[in-house]
Design a protein around this motif. Structure first.
Motif, mmCIF file in Angstrom:
data_model
loop_
_atom_site.group_PDB
_atom_site.id
_atom_site.type_symbol
_atom_site.label_atom_id
_atom_site.label_comp_id
_atom_site.label_asym_id
_atom_site.label_seq_id
_atom_site.Cartn_x
_atom_site.Cartn_y
_atom_site.Cartn_z
ATOM 1 N N ARG A 102 0.832 -1.212 0.000
ATOM 2 C CA ARG A 102 0.000 0.000 0.000
ATOM 3 C C ARG A 102 0.862 1.255 0.000
ATOM 4 O O ARG A 102 0.553 2.227 -0.704
ATOM 5 C CB ARG A 102 -0.924 0.009 1.223
ATOM 6 C CG ARG A 102 -1.856 1.206 1.266
ATOM 7 C CD ARG A 102 -2.807 1.162 2.438
ATOM 8 N NE ARG A 102 -2.115 1.305 3.716
ATOM 9 C CZ ARG A 102 -2.737 1.306 4.900
ATOM 10 N NH1 ARG A 102 -4.061 1.161 4.949
ATOM 11 N NH2 ARG A 102 -2.059 1.447 6.014
ATOM 12 N N ASP A 161 -6.489 1.589 -1.249
ATOM 13 C CA ASP A 161 -6.875 2.771 -0.479
ATOM 14 C C ASP A 161 -8.050 2.529 0.452
ATOM 15 O O ASP A 161 -8.601 3.470 1.019
ATOM 16 C CB ASP A 161 -7.189 3.932 -1.426
ATOM 17 C CG ASP A 161 -8.140 3.521 -2.549
ATOM 18 O OD1 ASP A 161 -8.618 2.362 -2.525
ATOM 19 O OD2 ASP A 161 -8.383 4.334 -3.442
ATOM 20 N N PRO A 214 -4.964 -0.099 -6.521
ATOM 21 C CA PRO A 214 -4.799 0.777 -5.351
ATOM 22 C C PRO A 214 -5.391 0.127 -4.105
ATOM 23 O O PRO A 214 -6.472 -0.453 -4.145
ATOM 24 C CB PRO A 214 -5.563 2.046 -5.745
ATOM 25 C CG PRO A 214 -6.526 1.603 -6.793
ATOM 26 C CD PRO A 214 -5.858 0.480 -7.536
ATOM 27 N N ALA A 251 0.765 3.955 -2.978
ATOM 28 C CA ALA A 251 0.376 5.326 -2.654
ATOM 29 C C ALA A 251 1.461 6.313 -3.069
ATOM 30 O O ALA A 251 1.165 7.397 -3.595
ATOM 31 C CB ALA A 251 0.089 5.447 -1.162
ATOM 32 N N ARG A 263 1.379 6.837 -6.825
ATOM 33 C CA ARG A 263 0.250 7.660 -7.279
ATOM 34 C C ARG A 263 0.485 9.125 -6.959
ATOM 35 O O ARG A 263 0.010 10.010 -7.662
ATOM 36 C CB ARG A 263 -1.036 7.167 -6.621
ATOM 37 C CG ARG A 263 -1.442 5.760 -7.054
ATOM 38 C CD ARG A 263 -2.657 5.280 -6.299
ATOM 39 N NE ARG A 263 -3.843 6.032 -6.660
ATOM 40 C CZ ARG A 263 -5.027 5.912 -6.058
ATOM 41 N NH1 ARG A 263 -5.155 5.080 -5.044
ATOM 42 N NH2 ARG A 263 -6.057 6.624 -6.452
#
Length: 289
Positions: free
Chosen positions: A102, A140, A138, A106, A109
Protein backbone atom coordinates in the motif's frame (compact mmCIF):
# COMPACT_ATOMS: atom_id res chain seq x y z
CA UNK A 1 28.00 -14.32 -14.70
CA UNK A 2 28.61 -13.33 -11.12
CA UNK A 3 25.38 -13.10 -9.15
CA UNK A 4 25.08 -10.03 -6.94
CA UNK A 5 23.31 -10.41 -3.59
CA UNK A 6 21.67 -7.15 -2.63
CA UNK A 7 21.45 -7.18 1.17
CA UNK A 8 18.47 -4.79 1.14
CA UNK A 9 16.55 -7.17 -1.11
CA UNK A 10 17.65 -10.19 0.91
CA UNK A 11 16.29 -8.60 4.10
CA UNK A 12 13.13 -7.21 2.50
CA UNK A 13 11.18 -10.39 3.30
CA UNK A 14 11.36 -12.02 6.71
CA UNK A 15 13.94 -14.83 6.71
CA UNK A 16 13.03 -18.48 7.08
CA UNK A 17 12.92 -19.96 10.55
CA UNK A 18 15.73 -22.42 11.36
CA UNK A 19 13.28 -25.29 10.95
CA UNK A 20 12.11 -24.01 7.55
CA UNK A 21 15.70 -23.52 6.38
CA UNK A 22 16.67 -27.06 7.43
CA UNK A 23 13.64 -28.46 5.62
CA UNK A 24 14.57 -26.58 2.42
CA UNK A 25 18.17 -27.74 2.69
CA UNK A 26 17.12 -31.39 3.03
CA UNK A 27 14.84 -31.03 0.02
CA UNK A 28 17.58 -29.52 -2.17
CA UNK A 29 20.10 -32.15 -1.09
CA UNK A 30 17.61 -34.90 -1.93
CA UNK A 31 16.09 -33.53 -5.15
CA UNK A 32 18.36 -30.71 -6.29
CA UNK A 33 17.43 -27.06 -6.81
CA UNK A 34 14.26 -27.48 -8.84
CA UNK A 35 13.18 -23.81 -9.02
CA UNK A 36 15.24 -21.32 -11.01
CA UNK A 37 16.67 -18.28 -9.27
CA UNK A 38 15.11 -15.01 -10.48
CA UNK A 39 17.53 -12.29 -11.56
CA UNK A 40 17.27 -8.67 -12.59
CA UNK A 41 20.40 -8.23 -14.59
CA UNK A 42 23.02 -9.73 -12.27
CA UNK A 43 21.06 -8.90 -9.09
CA UNK A 44 19.43 -11.81 -7.30
CA UNK A 45 15.75 -11.07 -6.71
CA UNK A 46 14.27 -14.39 -5.59
CA UNK A 47 15.97 -17.50 -4.27
CA UNK A 48 18.47 -16.21 -1.72
CA UNK A 49 18.13 -19.28 0.50
CA UNK A 50 18.39 -21.71 -2.43
CA UNK A 51 21.42 -19.83 -3.76
CA UNK A 52 23.17 -20.01 -0.38
CA UNK A 53 22.45 -23.73 0.05
CA UNK A 54 23.65 -24.55 -3.49
CA UNK A 55 26.85 -22.60 -2.94
CA UNK A 56 27.40 -24.32 0.42
CA UNK A 57 27.13 -27.80 -1.08
CA UNK A 58 28.47 -27.08 -4.58
CA UNK A 59 25.15 -27.91 -6.26
CA UNK A 60 24.08 -26.65 -9.70
CA UNK A 61 21.14 -24.29 -10.17
CA UNK A 62 19.36 -22.48 -12.98
CA UNK A 63 18.57 -18.77 -13.36
CA UNK A 64 15.90 -16.82 -15.19
CA UNK A 65 15.77 -13.12 -16.03
CA UNK A 66 12.73 -10.99 -15.26
CA UNK A 67 12.93 -8.30 -17.90
CA UNK A 68 9.81 -6.44 -16.87
CA UNK A 69 11.37 -4.65 -13.92
CA UNK A 70 12.10 -0.97 -14.52
CA UNK A 71 12.84 0.12 -10.96
CA UNK A 72 13.51 -1.23 -7.51
CA UNK A 73 9.87 -0.51 -6.66
CA UNK A 74 8.85 -2.97 -9.38
CA UNK A 75 11.13 -5.53 -7.74
CA UNK A 76 9.64 -4.88 -4.30
CA UNK A 77 6.08 -5.18 -5.58
CA UNK A 78 6.90 -8.43 -7.36
CA UNK A 79 8.53 -9.86 -4.24
CA UNK A 80 5.53 -8.89 -2.13
CA UNK A 81 3.07 -10.50 -4.54
CA UNK A 82 5.16 -13.67 -4.70
CA UNK A 83 5.15 -14.05 -0.94
CA UNK A 84 1.50 -13.10 -0.54
CA UNK A 85 0.71 -15.99 -2.87
CA UNK A 86 2.43 -18.47 -0.58
CA UNK A 87 0.67 -20.30 2.23
CA UNK A 88 3.65 -20.75 4.52
CA UNK A 89 3.76 -17.18 5.88
CA UNK A 90 1.82 -16.13 8.96
CA UNK A 91 -1.19 -13.81 9.00
CA UNK A 92 0.95 -11.10 10.57
CA UNK A 93 3.60 -11.36 7.86
CA UNK A 94 0.88 -11.32 5.22
CA UNK A 95 -0.59 -8.15 6.68
CA UNK A 96 2.79 -6.40 6.93
CA UNK A 97 3.54 -7.20 3.27
CA UNK A 98 0.16 -5.79 2.23
CA UNK A 99 0.89 -2.60 4.21
CA UNK A 100 4.25 -2.28 2.42
CA UNK A 101 2.51 -2.69 -0.90
CA UNK A 102 0.00 0.00 0.00
CA UNK A 103 2.83 2.41 0.83
CA UNK A 104 4.56 1.79 -2.50
CA UNK A 105 1.35 2.14 -4.51
CA UNK A 106 0.38 5.33 -2.65
CA UNK A 107 3.84 6.84 -3.23
CA UNK A 108 3.64 6.04 -6.93
CA UNK A 109 0.25 7.66 -7.28
CA UNK A 110 1.47 10.77 -5.48
CA UNK A 111 4.66 11.07 -7.59
CA UNK A 112 4.65 12.58 -11.10
CA UNK A 113 3.66 9.95 -13.61
CA UNK A 114 6.60 10.70 -15.90
CA UNK A 115 9.28 10.70 -13.19
CA UNK A 116 12.16 8.47 -14.37
CA UNK A 117 13.66 5.81 -12.18
CA UNK A 118 16.69 6.94 -10.23
CA UNK A 119 20.11 5.53 -11.02
CA UNK A 120 20.21 3.85 -7.60
CA UNK A 121 16.95 2.05 -8.35
CA UNK A 122 18.22 0.50 -11.58
CA UNK A 123 20.08 -2.74 -11.90
CA UNK A 124 23.63 -2.03 -13.16
CA UNK A 125 23.39 -4.49 -16.03
CA UNK A 126 19.65 -5.02 -16.34
CA UNK A 127 18.42 -5.86 -19.85
CA UNK A 128 15.85 -3.64 -21.48
CA UNK A 129 12.35 -4.28 -20.23
CA UNK A 130 10.08 -6.22 -22.58
CA UNK A 131 6.89 -4.75 -21.17
CA UNK A 132 6.27 -2.38 -18.31
CA UNK A 133 4.83 -3.87 -15.14
CA UNK A 134 1.09 -3.10 -15.06
CA UNK A 135 0.07 -0.68 -12.31
CA UNK A 136 -1.09 -2.51 -9.20
CA UNK A 137 -4.56 -2.17 -7.75
CA UNK A 138 -4.80 0.78 -5.35
CA UNK A 139 -5.12 -0.34 -1.74
CA UNK A 140 -6.88 2.77 -0.48
CA UNK A 141 -9.50 0.98 1.58
CA UNK A 142 -9.32 -1.51 4.41
CA UNK A 143 -11.38 -3.97 2.42
CA UNK A 144 -8.95 -3.80 -0.53
CA UNK A 145 -6.04 -4.31 1.84
CA UNK A 146 -7.77 -7.32 3.39
CA UNK A 147 -8.37 -8.85 -0.06
CA UNK A 148 -4.74 -8.38 -1.05
CA UNK A 149 -3.52 -10.03 2.15
CA UNK A 150 -6.30 -12.65 2.19
CA UNK A 151 -7.24 -11.60 5.70
CA UNK A 152 -10.37 -10.30 7.39
CA UNK A 153 -10.89 -6.59 7.93
CA UNK A 154 -10.61 -7.09 11.70
CA UNK A 155 -7.23 -8.76 11.26
CA UNK A 156 -6.07 -5.86 9.12
CA UNK A 157 -7.10 -3.42 11.87
CA UNK A 158 -5.05 -5.34 14.43
CA UNK A 159 -2.00 -5.56 12.15
CA UNK A 160 -2.19 -1.83 11.39
CA UNK A 161 -2.23 -1.12 15.13
CA UNK A 162 0.74 -3.39 15.75
CA UNK A 163 2.61 -1.91 12.79
CA UNK A 164 2.16 1.60 14.20
CA UNK A 165 2.43 1.10 17.97
CA UNK A 166 4.26 -2.12 18.81
CA UNK A 167 7.87 -2.13 19.95
CA UNK A 168 10.38 -4.36 18.13
CA UNK A 169 10.36 -6.73 21.10
CA UNK A 170 6.59 -7.17 20.90
CA UNK A 171 6.70 -7.56 17.11
CA UNK A 172 9.28 -10.32 17.49
CA UNK A 173 7.04 -12.10 20.01
CA UNK A 174 4.15 -11.95 17.53
CA UNK A 175 6.31 -13.18 14.65
CA UNK A 176 7.58 -16.12 16.68
CA UNK A 177 4.08 -17.12 17.73
CA UNK A 178 4.72 -16.44 21.42
CA UNK A 179 1.57 -14.32 21.48
CA UNK A 180 -1.46 -14.32 19.19
CA UNK A 181 -2.33 -11.55 16.78
CA UNK A 182 -5.31 -10.34 18.83
CA UNK A 183 -3.37 -10.42 22.11
CA UNK A 184 -0.46 -8.62 20.45
CA UNK A 185 -2.77 -5.85 19.27
CA UNK A 186 -4.04 -5.46 22.84
CA UNK A 187 -0.53 -5.25 24.31
CA UNK A 188 0.47 -2.75 21.59
CA UNK A 189 -1.84 -0.19 23.21
CA UNK A 190 0.38 -0.12 26.33
CA UNK A 191 3.29 2.30 26.79
CA UNK A 192 6.52 1.18 25.13
CA UNK A 193 8.30 0.34 28.39
CA UNK A 194 5.43 -1.94 29.47
CA UNK A 195 5.50 -3.71 26.11
CA UNK A 196 9.23 -4.31 26.41
CA UNK A 197 8.90 -5.58 29.99
CA UNK A 198 6.06 -7.95 29.09
CA UNK A 199 7.94 -9.32 26.09
CA UNK A 200 11.05 -9.86 28.20
CA UNK A 201 9.03 -11.71 30.85
CA UNK A 202 7.74 -14.20 28.30
CA UNK A 203 4.52 -15.80 27.12
CA UNK A 204 2.58 -15.83 30.41
CA UNK A 205 3.23 -12.17 31.16
CA UNK A 206 2.27 -11.17 27.62
CA UNK A 207 -1.02 -13.01 28.04
CA UNK A 208 -1.63 -11.32 31.40
CA UNK A 209 -0.83 -7.91 29.91
CA UNK A 210 -3.33 -8.52 27.10
CA UNK A 211 -5.93 -9.62 29.67
CA UNK A 212 -5.43 -6.45 31.72
CA UNK A 213 -5.89 -4.27 28.64
CA UNK A 214 -9.08 -6.05 27.65
CA UNK A 215 -10.51 -5.87 31.16
CA UNK A 216 -9.69 -2.17 31.38
CA UNK A 217 -11.60 -1.57 28.15
CA UNK A 218 -14.50 -3.73 29.29
CA UNK A 219 -14.84 -2.07 32.71
CA UNK A 220 -16.23 1.32 31.55
CA UNK A 221 -18.87 -0.49 29.49
CA UNK A 222 -19.88 -2.57 32.51
CA UNK A 223 -19.93 0.41 34.87
CA UNK A 224 -22.35 2.37 32.69
CA UNK A 225 -25.26 -0.10 33.16
CA UNK A 226 -24.38 -0.39 36.86
CA UNK A 227 -24.67 3.37 37.25
CA UNK A 228 -28.00 3.31 35.48
CA UNK A 229 -29.24 0.56 37.83
CA UNK A 230 -28.06 2.58 40.82
CA UNK A 231 -29.91 5.60 39.56
CA UNK A 232 -33.04 3.48 39.24
CA UNK A 233 -32.51 1.98 42.70
CA UNK A 234 -32.02 5.27 44.51
CA UNK A 235 -35.54 6.60 43.80
CA UNK A 236 -36.97 3.32 45.12
CA UNK A 237 -35.03 3.63 48.33
CA UNK A 238 -36.17 7.23 48.73
CA UNK A 239 -39.78 6.16 48.17
CA UNK A 240 -39.60 3.41 50.80
CA UNK A 241 -38.00 5.73 53.32
CA UNK A 242 -40.59 8.43 52.73
CA UNK A 243 -43.40 5.87 53.13
CA UNK A 244 -41.96 4.75 56.45
CA UNK A 245 -41.82 8.30 57.70
CA UNK A 246 -45.40 8.87 56.61
CA UNK A 247 -46.59 5.72 58.41
CA UNK A 248 -44.82 6.88 61.57
CA UNK A 249 -46.50 10.26 61.35
CA UNK A 250 -49.93 8.71 60.79
CA UNK A 251 -49.41 6.32 63.72
CA UNK A 252 -48.59 9.24 66.00
CA UNK A 253 -51.64 11.14 64.82
CA UNK A 254 -53.80 8.04 65.37
CA UNK A 255 -52.50 7.64 68.94
CA UNK A 256 -53.21 11.30 69.70
CA UNK A 257 -56.76 11.01 68.33
CA UNK A 258 -57.42 7.93 70.46
CA UNK A 259 -56.32 9.82 73.54
CA UNK A 260 -58.67 12.69 72.67
CA UNK A 261 -61.57 10.25 72.23
CA UNK A 262 -60.79 8.64 75.57
CA UNK A 263 -60.77 12.04 77.31
CA UNK A 264 -64.15 12.94 75.79
CA UNK A 265 -65.66 9.64 76.95
CA UNK A 266 -64.33 10.25 80.48
CA UNK A 267 -65.88 13.72 80.51
CA UNK A 268 -69.26 12.34 79.40
CA UNK A 269 -69.24 9.61 82.03
CA UNK A 270 -68.31 12.12 84.79
CA UNK A 271 -71.55 14.10 84.27
CA UNK A 272 -74.50 13.63 86.74
CA UNK A 273 -76.10 10.27 86.14
CA UNK A 274 -73.02 8.89 84.57
CA UNK A 275 -70.83 6.14 85.98
CA UNK A 276 -68.39 7.22 88.67
CA UNK A 277 -65.70 4.89 87.37
CA UNK A 278 -63.37 6.37 84.82
CA UNK A 279 -63.72 5.06 81.34
CA UNK A 280 -61.06 2.62 80.28
CA UNK A 281 -58.74 3.81 77.64
CA UNK A 282 -59.48 2.00 74.38
CA UNK A 283 -56.94 -0.67 73.47
CA UNK A 284 -54.38 0.51 70.97
CA UNK A 285 -54.61 -2.10 68.23
CA UNK A 286 -52.27 -0.35 65.86
CA UNK A 287 -49.26 -2.47 65.00
CA UNK A 288 -45.87 -0.99 65.84
CA UNK A 289 -43.88 -0.01 62.75
Amino acid sequence: MDIVVNEELKAYIDPLTPEEYESLERSILAEGCRDALVLWGDVLVDGHNRFGICQKHGLPFQTVQNTRFQSMEDVHLWMIDQHLGRRSISDFQRGVLALRKREIVAARRAAPAAAPATEEAKAPEAPAADHAVPPPEPLDSREALARAARLSSSQVVMIEKIHKQATPELVEAIKSGTISLSAGAAVASLPAEEQVAAAAAGKDELKQAAKRVREAKRKPREEAPADAEQEQADPSEDTVESLRKRVTELTSENTALRKQVANLLNQLLARPGGADAPAAEPEDTSAPF
